[in-house]
Write an enzyme that holds these catalytic residues in place. Structure first.
Site, PDB file in Angstrom:
ATOM      1  N   CYS A 184      -6.773   2.374   4.892  1.00 52.98           N
ATOM      2  CA  CYS A 184      -7.499   1.199   5.382  1.00 52.98           C
ATOM      3  C   CYS A 184      -7.060   0.933   6.824  1.00 52.98           C
ATOM      4  CB  CYS A 184      -7.200  -0.022   4.498  1.00 52.98           C
ATOM      5  SG  CYS A 184      -5.532  -0.682   4.699  1.00 52.98           S
ATOM      6  N   HIS A 229       0.832  -1.208   0.000  1.00 52.04           N
ATOM      7  CA  HIS A 229       0.000   0.000   0.000  1.00 52.04           C
ATOM      8  C   HIS A 229       0.870   1.264   0.000  1.00 52.04           C
ATOM      9  CE1 HIS A 229      -4.163  -1.724   1.333  1.00 52.04           C
ATOM     10  NE2 HIS A 229      -3.784  -2.147   0.153  1.00 52.04           N
ATOM     11  N   GLU A 265       0.819   4.145   1.497  1.00 49.18           N
ATOM     12  CA  GLU A 265       1.236   4.706   2.780  1.00 49.18           C
ATOM     13  C   GLU A 265       2.470   3.975   3.313  1.00 49.18           C
ATOM     14  OE1 GLU A 265      -1.710   3.613   1.805  1.00 49.18           O
ATOM     15  OE2 GLU A 265      -3.350   4.412   3.012  1.00 49.18           O
ATOM     16  N   CYS A 293      -3.333  -0.009   7.250  1.00 47.34           N
ATOM     17  CA  CYS A 293      -2.396   1.117   7.158  1.00 47.34           C
ATOM     18  C   CYS A 293      -2.536   2.040   8.366  1.00 47.34           C
ATOM     19  CB  CYS A 293      -2.617   1.881   5.855  1.00 47.34           C
ATOM     20  SG  CYS A 293      -1.992   0.945   4.437  1.00 47.34           S
TER      21      CYS A 293
END
Lengths: 140, 140
Positions: free
Chosen positions: B80, B50, B52, B83
């Protein structure tokens, strides 16, 4: 299951060398160990150094798939909330842990989260995102 | 803040090349961008792909520190739950996102978690863990 947990304890001991909390984890698929990890947060100065994450990374590389559905994870200490979220998203089917004593009681919640209000930029991005999902649906 | 979000949108577009959901993120410290990331889950077959997380990894390497206290994270889509947990543990101080529309509504919760009952092994490991924290306290 004893042999798996023996392996996790062996791995946990490796964490000690760099002053990391001793935690070990393995990922098993069809009875075969496909991922091993020990806590390396301090060693590598990386928040993602937890044993479970290192084991998941190795397993994903081995299978060349981020989706670990059907795999089992064995870990010495009950996973923290961060690792539990990663484990869930990796679709690992079962998690077994040895102890939940001395699990972290910290809640790392000093982070503030806010929405940025810029209608145009928000719209531009949303279109990008919607077009992605539209293309995806059309391909199916 | 517009320039930061322009950068995140540029990054998001890079995700598209490999069929990843377009998401971009940056980490900023004292006004300087120290980490950039875009979503690479499919590209690298890694659950930790992801945007991030990629931005956090770059920032930690740059600072040689997993603790990103004082840093700000800018991301196109509301993080999400996975994260968010990583962001919290990395001690990032502020998170700003552009939109929460089209955020994932999936709850990846097919994972079962169980304690393994082996008193001796549990005891062996607990001693290892307790001795680690005892040493740590004595050093302070």
């Amino acid at each position: 299951m004893n042999e798996y947990f023996n392996e996790t304890i062996k791995l946990a001991k490796k964490s000690l060398k760099y002053g990391d909390v001793p935690i070990g984890a393995i990922v098993v698929k069809d009875g075969i160990i496909i991922g091993k990890g020990y806590n390396t947060r301090e060693k590598h100065e990386n928040v993602l150094g937890h044993a479970e994450i290192n084991a998941i990374n190795m397993a994903s590389k081995r299978l060349n798939n981020w989706n670990l559905n059907g795999c089992k994870l064995y870990v010495t200490l009950k996973p923290c909330s961060m690792c539990m979220e990663i484990i869930k998203q990796s679709r690992i089917t079962n998690v077994y842990y040895l102890t939940n004593k001395l699990s972290s009681k910290h809640e790392f919640n000093q982070t503030k989260i806010e929405k940025f209000n810029n209608i145009e930029m928000s719209k531009e991005y949303l279109e990008l995102l919607q077009s992605f999902f539209k293309n995806l649906r059309e391909k199916k």
